[in-house]
Scaffold this motif. Sequence first.
Motif, PDB file in Angstrom:
ATOM      1  N   HIS A   1       1.066  -1.366  -0.051  1.00 40.23           N
ATOM      2  CA  HIS A   1       0.135   0.478  -0.258  1.00 40.23           C
ATOM      3  C   HIS A   1       1.303   1.514  -0.065  1.00 40.23           C
ATOM      4  CE1 HIS A   1       1.226  -0.854   4.244  1.00 40.23           C
ATOM      5  NE2 HIS A   1       0.665   0.203   4.417  1.00 40.23           N
ATOM      6  N   GLN A   2       0.781   2.518  -0.375  1.00 37.80           N
ATOM      7  CA  GLN A   2       0.836   3.478  -0.474  1.00 37.80           C
ATOM      8  C   GLN A   2       1.104   4.319   0.938  1.00 37.80           C
ATOM      9  OE1 GLN A   2       2.759   4.705  -3.068  1.00 37.80           O
ATOM     10  NE2 GLN A   2       1.857   2.778  -4.133  1.00 37.80           N
ATOM     11  N   VAL A   3       2.065   4.769   0.555  1.00 33.12           N
ATOM     12  CA  VAL A   3       2.807   5.591   2.205  1.00 33.12           C
ATOM     13  C   VAL A   3       2.390   7.144   2.240  1.00 33.12           C
ATOM     14  CG1 VAL A   3       3.677   5.461   5.054  1.00 33.12           C
ATOM     15  CG2 VAL A   3       3.119   3.560   3.190  1.00 33.12           C
ATOM     16  N   LYS A   4       2.012   7.660   3.093  1.00 33.44           N
ATOM     17  CA  LYS A   4       2.854   9.846   2.294  1.00 33.44           C
ATOM     18  C   LYS A   4       3.919   9.864   3.241  1.00 33.44           C
ATOM     19  CE  LYS A   4      -2.440  10.861   3.097  1.00 33.44           C
ATOM     20  NZ  LYS A   4      -2.904  11.384   4.131  1.00 33.44           N
ATOM     21  N   LYS A   5       4.550   9.988   2.725  1.00 36.48           N
ATOM     22  CA  LYS A   5       5.732  10.761   3.433  1.00 36.48           C
ATOM     23  C   LYS A   5       6.057  11.100   4.422  1.00 36.48           C
ATOM     24  CE  LYS A   5       9.374  14.530   2.233  1.00 36.48           C
ATOM     25  NZ  LYS A   5      10.304  15.299   1.071  1.00 36.48           N
ATOM     26  N   GLN A   6       4.995  11.885   5.348  1.00 41.63           N
ATOM     27  CA  GLN A   6       4.996  12.525   7.456  1.00 41.63           C
ATOM     28  C   GLN A   6       4.855  10.731   7.832  1.00 41.63           C
ATOM     29  OE1 GLN A   6       3.198  13.612   4.611  1.00 41.63           O
ATOM     30  NE2 GLN A   6       1.032  13.565   5.734  1.00 41.63           N
ATOM     31  N   CYS A   7       4.959  10.002   6.264  1.00 44.00           N
ATOM     32  CA  CYS A   7       3.957   8.275   8.038  1.00 44.00           C
ATOM     33  C   CYS A   7       5.330   7.475   7.427  1.00 44.00           C
ATOM     34  CB  CYS A   7       2.903   8.065   7.034  1.00 44.00           C
ATOM     35  SG  CYS A   7       1.574   9.047   7.068  1.00 44.00           S
ATOM     36  N   THR A   8       6.875   7.978   6.886  1.00 48.40           N
ATOM     37  CA  THR A   8       7.299   7.083   6.955  1.00 48.40           C
ATOM     38  C   THR A   8       9.446   7.776   7.409  1.00 48.40           C
ATOM     39  OG1 THR A   8       8.556   5.545   5.301  1.00 48.40           O
ATOM     40  CG2 THR A   8       7.616   7.412   4.464  1.00 48.40           C
ATOM     41  N   ARG A   9      10.565   6.565   7.699  1.00 47.86           N
ATOM     42  CA  ARG A   9      11.760   7.058   7.939  1.00 47.86           C
ATOM     43  C   ARG A   9      12.520   6.760   7.255  1.00 47.86           C
ATOM     44  NH1 ARG A   9      12.706   3.137  12.473  1.00 47.86           N
ATOM     45  NH2 ARG A   9      14.494   4.992  13.090  1.00 47.86           N
ATOM     46  N   THR A  10      11.640   5.808   5.922  1.00 45.66           N
ATOM     47  CA  THR A  10      12.919   6.139   5.043  1.00 45.66           C
ATOM     48  C   THR A  10      12.868   6.541   3.426  1.00 45.66           C
ATOM     49  OG1 THR A  10      11.835   4.205   4.598  1.00 45.66           O
ATOM     50  CG2 THR A  10      13.064   4.188   6.263  1.00 45.66           C
ATOM     51  N   LYS A  11      12.607   6.481   2.385  1.00 43.23           N
ATOM     52  CA  LYS A  11      12.772   6.706   1.112  1.00 43.23           C
ATOM     53  C   LYS A  11      11.393   6.399   0.956  1.00 43.23           C
ATOM     54  CE  LYS A  11      17.180   8.710   0.528  1.00 43.23           C
ATOM     55  NZ  LYS A  11      18.058   8.913  -0.471  1.00 43.23           N
ATOM     56  N   ALA A  12      11.372   4.717   0.882  1.00 49.27           N
ATOM     57  CA  ALA A  12      10.156   4.086   1.021  1.00 49.27           C
ATOM     58  C   ALA A  12       8.430   4.370   0.631  1.00 49.27           C
ATOM     59  CB  ALA A  12      10.669   2.628   0.931  1.00 49.27           C
ATOM     60  N   ARG A  13       8.475   4.306  -0.474  1.00 52.21           N
ATOM     61  CA  ARG A  13       6.982   4.854  -0.441  1.00 52.21           C
ATOM     62  C   ARG A  13       5.742   4.044   0.168  1.00 52.21           C
ATOM     63  NH1 ARG A  13       8.630   8.551   1.201  1.00 52.21           N
ATOM     64  NH2 ARG A  13       9.502  10.843   0.892  1.00 52.21           N
ATOM     65  N   SER A  14       5.760   2.724  -0.490  1.00 51.22           N
ATOM     66  CA  SER A  14       4.992   1.971  -0.603  1.00 51.22           C
ATOM     67  C   SER A  14       5.789   1.129   0.690  1.00 51.22           C
ATOM     68  CB  SER A  14       4.810   1.336  -1.724  1.00 51.22           C
ATOM     69  OG  SER A  14       5.822   0.414  -2.613  1.00 51.22           O
ATOM     70  N   HIS A  15       4.381   0.617   1.598  1.00 49.98           N
ATOM     71  CA  HIS A  15       4.791  -0.476   2.556  1.00 49.98           C
ATOM     72  C   HIS A  15       4.108  -2.180   2.456  1.00 49.98           C
ATOM     73  CE1 HIS A  15       6.627   2.346   6.030  1.00 49.98           C
ATOM     74  NE2 HIS A  15       7.198   2.127   4.649  1.00 49.98           N
TER      75      HIS A  15
END
Length: 213
Positions: free
Chosen positions: A120-134
């Motif tokens: 699923h796609q992840v917002k920029k402010q919701c992740t600690r890495t450059k990955a935009r999908s988890h």
Amino acid sequence: MNENSKKKVFNWKGKRVTEKVYNLRVRQVKVGKNLRSVYGCKKEKANLKESATESNNLEGRRIVHLKTLFEHIFYKCQKCDTMVPLNNTVDEERIGLASIFTVQCENCRGKIRFAIDKKHQVKKQCTRTKARSHYDVNTRAAMGALNAGVGNTHINKILASLNIPPLYINCYKTHETEVGTVAEEMARESCIAATLMERELSIQNVDKLRNLL
């Protein structure tokens, strides 16, 4: 006064402390160094890719998304159009609780990679890495831990009993940040909605409130 009668002075970070406190701080520093050597420090970049396992070491259980897995049970090689069975797995790359398997075609020796969970796609402010999908399974594990009031250690104890590879701390923290950010946003919206409702009820019942006062 001789030297033997002098009391030894203990200082920690510029402050005088007792011998008991000093020894405690020294032990805590040693424990912290050991933990950083195992799990890494806060300044290290979170790495979601945990390990790659060769086929002869594949064992235990995995958490799979059935619909995603069924798409690869009968998989044809794109080079020679030959059916490639899953028991021809030659490599596994684990990303938290999700796995990416590599299977090899018996005919042309070509390799095919596929995951056993969806993303699923992840917002920029919701992740600690450059990955935009988890991967969903990792996010749901962090969500379950938050709801149950437990942490990474408790999850890994359950996984160990099930013979499932552990969810390492860097990966867990990454998805904990994702879940925590969304939970905070939902809580903020809920508080605002409750405040607006309270205001509307106060306006509607202003006469009753005056009589009570």
